[in-house]
Design a protein around this motif. Structure first.
Motif, PDB file in Angstrom:
ATOM      1  N   LEU A  57       0.836  -1.212   0.000  1.00  0.00           N
ATOM      2  CA  LEU A  57       0.000   0.000   0.000  1.00  0.00           C
ATOM      3  C   LEU A  57       0.869   1.259   0.000  1.00  0.00           C
ATOM      4  CD1 LEU A  57      -2.488  -1.343   2.644  1.00  0.00           C
ATOM      5  CD2 LEU A  57      -3.165  -0.689   0.328  1.00  0.00           C
ATOM      6  N   PHE A  58       1.927   1.218   0.797  1.00  0.00           N
ATOM      7  CA  PHE A  58       2.887   2.326   0.897  1.00  0.00           C
ATOM      8  C   PHE A  58       3.451   2.656  -0.497  1.00  0.00           C
ATOM      9  CE2 PHE A  58       7.295   3.681   1.656  1.00  0.00           C
ATOM     10  CZ  PHE A  58       7.222   4.529   2.746  1.00  0.00           C
ATOM     11  N   ASP A  59       3.906   1.608  -1.201  1.00  0.00           N
ATOM     12  CA  ASP A  59       4.488   1.805  -2.539  1.00  0.00           C
ATOM     13  C   ASP A  59       3.435   2.308  -3.523  1.00  0.00           C
ATOM     14  OD1 ASP A  59       7.040   1.095  -1.797  1.00  0.00           O
ATOM     15  OD2 ASP A  59       6.792  -1.018  -2.313  1.00  0.00           O
ATOM     16  N   PHE A  60       2.210   1.818  -3.382  1.00  0.00           N
ATOM     17  CA  PHE A  60       1.144   2.259  -4.290  1.00  0.00           C
ATOM     18  C   PHE A  60       0.913   3.766  -4.141  1.00  0.00           C
ATOM     19  CE2 PHE A  60      -3.300   3.212  -5.239  1.00  0.00           C
ATOM     20  CZ  PHE A  60      -3.406   2.719  -6.536  1.00  0.00           C
ATOM     21  N   ILE A  61       0.856   4.227  -2.893  1.00  0.00           N
ATOM     22  CA  ILE A  61       0.639   5.662  -2.646  1.00  0.00           C
ATOM     23  C   ILE A  61       1.773   6.463  -3.301  1.00  0.00           C
ATOM     24  CG2 ILE A  61       0.480   7.483  -0.878  1.00  0.00           C
ATOM     25  CD1 ILE A  61      -0.648   5.250   1.038  1.00  0.00           C
ATOM     26  N   LEU A  62       3.010   6.010  -3.093  1.00  0.00           N
ATOM     27  CA  LEU A  62       4.159   6.728  -3.667  1.00  0.00           C
ATOM     28  C   LEU A  62       4.156   6.671  -5.187  1.00  0.00           C
ATOM     29  CD1 LEU A  62       7.119   5.758  -1.290  1.00  0.00           C
ATOM     30  CD2 LEU A  62       5.936   7.956  -1.445  1.00  0.00           C
ATOM     31  N   ASP A  63       3.844   5.487  -5.738  1.00  0.00           N
ATOM     32  CA  ASP A  63       3.831   5.332  -7.209  1.00  0.00           C
ATOM     33  C   ASP A  63       2.804   6.255  -7.859  1.00  0.00           C
ATOM     34  OD1 ASP A  63       5.777   3.435  -6.981  1.00  0.00           O
ATOM     35  OD2 ASP A  63       4.486   1.704  -7.362  1.00  0.00           O
ATOM     36  N   ARG A  64       1.763   6.574  -7.119  1.00  0.00           N
ATOM     37  CA  ARG A  64       0.720   7.454  -7.656  1.00  0.00           C
ATOM     38  C   ARG A  64       1.017   8.934  -7.367  1.00  0.00           C
ATOM     39  NH1 ARG A  64      -4.317   5.348  -8.044  1.00  0.00           N
ATOM     40  NH2 ARG A  64      -4.831   7.315  -9.077  1.00  0.00           N
ATOM     41  N   GLY A  65       2.193   9.192  -6.854  1.00  0.00           N
ATOM     42  CA  GLY A  65       2.556  10.581  -6.555  1.00  0.00           C
ATOM     43  C   GLY A  65       1.845  11.110  -5.325  1.00  0.00           C
ATOM     44  N   GLY A  66       1.390  10.194  -4.465  1.00  0.00           N
ATOM     45  CA  GLY A  66       0.659  10.596  -3.264  1.00  0.00           C
ATOM     46  C   GLY A  66       1.575  10.912  -2.105  1.00  0.00           C
ATOM     47  N   GLN A  67       0.935  11.283  -1.018  1.00  0.00           N
ATOM     48  CA  GLN A  67       1.656  11.696   0.192  1.00  0.00           C
ATOM     49  C   GLN A  67       1.530  10.609   1.252  1.00  0.00           C
ATOM     50  OE1 GLN A  67       2.765  15.119   0.382  1.00  0.00           O
ATOM     51  NE2 GLN A  67       3.772  14.689   2.328  1.00  0.00           N
ATOM     52  N   ILE A  68       2.668  10.198   1.810  1.00  0.00           N
ATOM     53  CA  ILE A  68       2.637   9.225   2.919  1.00  0.00           C
ATOM     54  C   ILE A  68       2.453   9.989   4.226  1.00  0.00           C
ATOM     55  CG2 ILE A  68       4.024   7.566   4.251  1.00  0.00           C
ATOM     56  CD1 ILE A  68       3.167   6.372   1.598  1.00  0.00           C
ATOM     57  N   GLU A  69       1.455   9.582   4.980  1.00  0.00           N
ATOM     58  CA  GLU A  69       1.248  10.170   6.313  1.00  0.00           C
ATOM     59  C   GLU A  69       1.040   9.037   7.306  1.00  0.00           C
ATOM     60  OE1 GLU A  69      -1.863  13.115   6.094  1.00  0.00           O
ATOM     61  OE2 GLU A  69      -0.766  14.161   4.504  1.00  0.00           O
ATOM     62  N   LEU A  70       2.128   8.632   7.934  1.00  0.00           N
ATOM     63  CA  LEU A  70       2.058   7.476   8.835  1.00  0.00           C
ATOM     64  C   LEU A  70       1.458   7.858  10.179  1.00  0.00           C
ATOM     65  CD1 LEU A  70       5.512   5.831   8.050  1.00  0.00           C
ATOM     66  CD2 LEU A  70       3.269   5.151   7.195  1.00  0.00           C
ATOM     67  N   GLY A  71       0.543   7.025  10.649  1.00  0.00           N
ATOM     68  CA  GLY A  71      -0.106   7.279  11.935  1.00  0.00           C
ATOM     69  C   GLY A  71       0.499   6.436  13.044  1.00  0.00           C
ATOM     70  N   ILE A  72      -0.164   6.449  14.162  1.00  0.00           N
ATOM     71  CA  ILE A  72       0.316   5.737  15.358  1.00  0.00           C
ATOM     72  C   ILE A  72      -0.121   4.268  15.316  1.00  0.00           C
ATOM     73  CG2 ILE A  72       0.010   5.570  17.881  1.00  0.00           C
ATOM     74  CD1 ILE A  72      -0.296   8.659  17.831  1.00  0.00           C
ATOM     75  N   ILE A  73       0.806   3.401  15.656  1.00  0.00           N
ATOM     76  CA  ILE A  73       0.458   1.977  15.801  1.00  0.00           C
ATOM     77  C   ILE A  73       0.276   1.716  17.294  1.00  0.00           C
ATOM     78  CG2 ILE A  73       1.199  -0.406  15.406  1.00  0.00           C
ATOM     79  CD1 ILE A  73       3.100   0.730  13.252  1.00  0.00           C
ATOM     80  N   GLN A  74      -0.938   1.325  17.662  1.00  0.00           N
ATOM     81  CA  GLN A  74      -1.217   1.050  19.081  1.00  0.00           C
ATOM     82  C   GLN A  74      -0.530  -0.249  19.500  1.00  0.00           C
ATOM     83  OE1 GLN A  74      -2.766   3.212  20.907  1.00  0.00           O
ATOM     84  NE2 GLN A  74      -3.630   4.509  19.304  1.00  0.00           N
ATOM     85  N   ALA A  75      -0.138  -0.310  20.750  1.00  0.00           N
ATOM     86  CA  ALA A  75       0.420  -1.559  21.274  1.00  0.00           C
ATOM     87  C   ALA A  75      -0.666  -2.624  21.244  1.00  0.00           C
ATOM     88  CB  ALA A  75       0.902  -1.357  22.706  1.00  0.00           C
ATOM     89  N   PRO A  76      -0.320  -3.855  20.825  1.00  0.00           N
ATOM     90  CA  PRO A  76      -1.352  -4.896  20.808  1.00  0.00           C
ATOM     91  C   PRO A  76      -1.724  -5.297  22.229  1.00  0.00           C
ATOM     92  CG  PRO A  76       0.762  -5.806  20.132  1.00  0.00           C
ATOM     93  CD  PRO A  76       0.979  -4.341  20.357  1.00  0.00           C
ATOM     94  N   GLU A  77      -2.936  -5.802  22.344  1.00  0.00           N
ATOM     95  CA  GLU A  77      -3.356  -6.363  23.633  1.00  0.00           C
ATOM     96  C   GLU A  77      -2.488  -7.596  23.881  1.00  0.00           C
ATOM     97  OE1 GLU A  77      -7.459  -7.943  24.761  1.00  0.00           O
ATOM     98  OE2 GLU A  77      -7.850  -6.297  23.351  1.00  0.00           O
ATOM     99  N   HIS A  78      -1.954  -7.734  25.078  1.00  0.00           N
ATOM    100  CA  HIS A  78      -1.125  -8.917  25.337  1.00  0.00           C
ATOM    101  C   HIS A  78      -2.034 -10.086  25.660  1.00  0.00           C
ATOM    102  CE1 HIS A  78       2.634  -6.872  24.946  1.00  0.00           C
ATOM    103  NE2 HIS A  78       2.109  -5.874  25.632  1.00  0.00           N
ATOM    104  N   LYS A  79      -2.266 -10.873  24.634  1.00  0.00           N
ATOM    105  CA  LYS A  79      -3.192 -11.990  24.797  1.00  0.00           C
ATOM    106  C   LYS A  79      -2.457 -13.217  25.311  1.00  0.00           C
ATOM    107  CE  LYS A  79      -6.670 -10.766  21.383  1.00  0.00           C
ATOM    108  NZ  LYS A  79      -6.129  -9.503  20.880  1.00  0.00           N
ATOM    109  N   LEU A  80      -3.059 -13.862  26.288  1.00  0.00           N
ATOM    110  CA  LEU A  80      -2.558 -15.151  26.733  1.00  0.00           C
ATOM    111  C   LEU A  80      -3.742 -16.098  26.686  1.00  0.00           C
ATOM    112  CD1 LEU A  80      -0.327 -14.137  29.787  1.00  0.00           C
ATOM    113  CD2 LEU A  80       0.458 -14.999  27.581  1.00  0.00           C
ATOM    114  N   GLY A  81      -3.486 -17.359  26.593  1.00  0.00           N
ATOM    115  CA  GLY A  81      -4.593 -18.312  26.552  1.00  0.00           C
ATOM    116  C   GLY A  81      -4.158 -19.572  25.854  1.00  0.00           C
ATOM    117  N   SER A  82      -5.142 -20.380  25.506  1.00  0.00           N
ATOM    118  CA  SER A  82      -4.849 -21.641  24.817  1.00  0.00           C
ATOM    119  C   SER A  82      -4.538 -21.353  23.350  1.00  0.00           C
ATOM    120  CB  SER A  82      -6.068 -22.548  24.908  1.00  0.00           C
ATOM    121  OG  SER A  82      -7.140 -21.933  24.206  1.00  0.00           O
TER     122      SER A  82
END
Ligand code: FEO
Length: 166
Positions: A57-82
């Motif tokens: 997706l990143f490359d597609f935006i750039l290939d189309r002459g678009g602007q990359i605007e990266l947002g925040i990646i939230q920490a994943p929930e620390h899942k434990l279980g089976s």
């Protein structure tokens, strides 16, 4: 020139794919703690796949002459279980991504962006594959039930699988 609404949504999807990658890495760690190393490897490979999706997706935006605007990646929930709970969580995440991709495709239709439609068709097919592979593994874990030998057999199968099944 990409429609600004579509560009924004594509940028958001870069973050969504990286979030999926991050979540699967967390699930891989939890599977590792259960000593299910085959499952952990499979989930780690899946995490890598998601990073690749983000870059597509990143490359597609750039290939189309678009602007990359990266947002925040939230920490994943620390899942434990089976194993069943952990792989089911990954399946639920995949279903959510399918919804995101479908909305993105609808936006590409609404904005008459034909190249985005073609690019997103790859993602639509990929989601079918990923939901099937992950869903099959959930089903196989359920079939194994309380039979540890069957679960370990499935773990060995995933360990010997070359690369990601997705
Ligand atoms: Fe890239 Fe599995 O969503």
């Amino acid at each position: 020139m990409i429609n600004p609404r579509l560009q924004k949504a594509l940028n958001e999807q870069v973050v969504n794919e990286l979030s999926a990658s991050y979540s699967y890495l967390s699930i891989s760690a939890a599977l590792s703690q259960l000593n299910l190393n085959g499952f952990a490897k499979w989930m780690r490979d899946h995490s890598e796949e998601e990073r690749m999706h983000a870059m597509k997706l990143f490359d597609f935006i750039l290939d189309r002459g678009g602007q990359i605007e990266l947002g925040i990646i939230q920490a994943p929930e620390h899942k434990l279980g089976s194993a069943r709970e952990l792989v089911s969580a990954a399946l639920e995440h995949e279903k959510a991504v399918t919804g995101e991709i479908n909305s993105l495709y609808q936006l590409a239709l609404d904005t008459n962006d034909y190249p985005a439609q073609v690019m997103l068709q790859w993602f639509i097919a990929e989601q079918v594959e990923e939901e099937k592979v992950t869903g099959d593994i959930v089903h196989q874990i359920e079939m194994a039930g309380d039979n540890t030998s069957a679960l370990l057999l499935l773990d060995a199968k995933l360990e010997n699988q070359s690369g990601s099944p997705n």
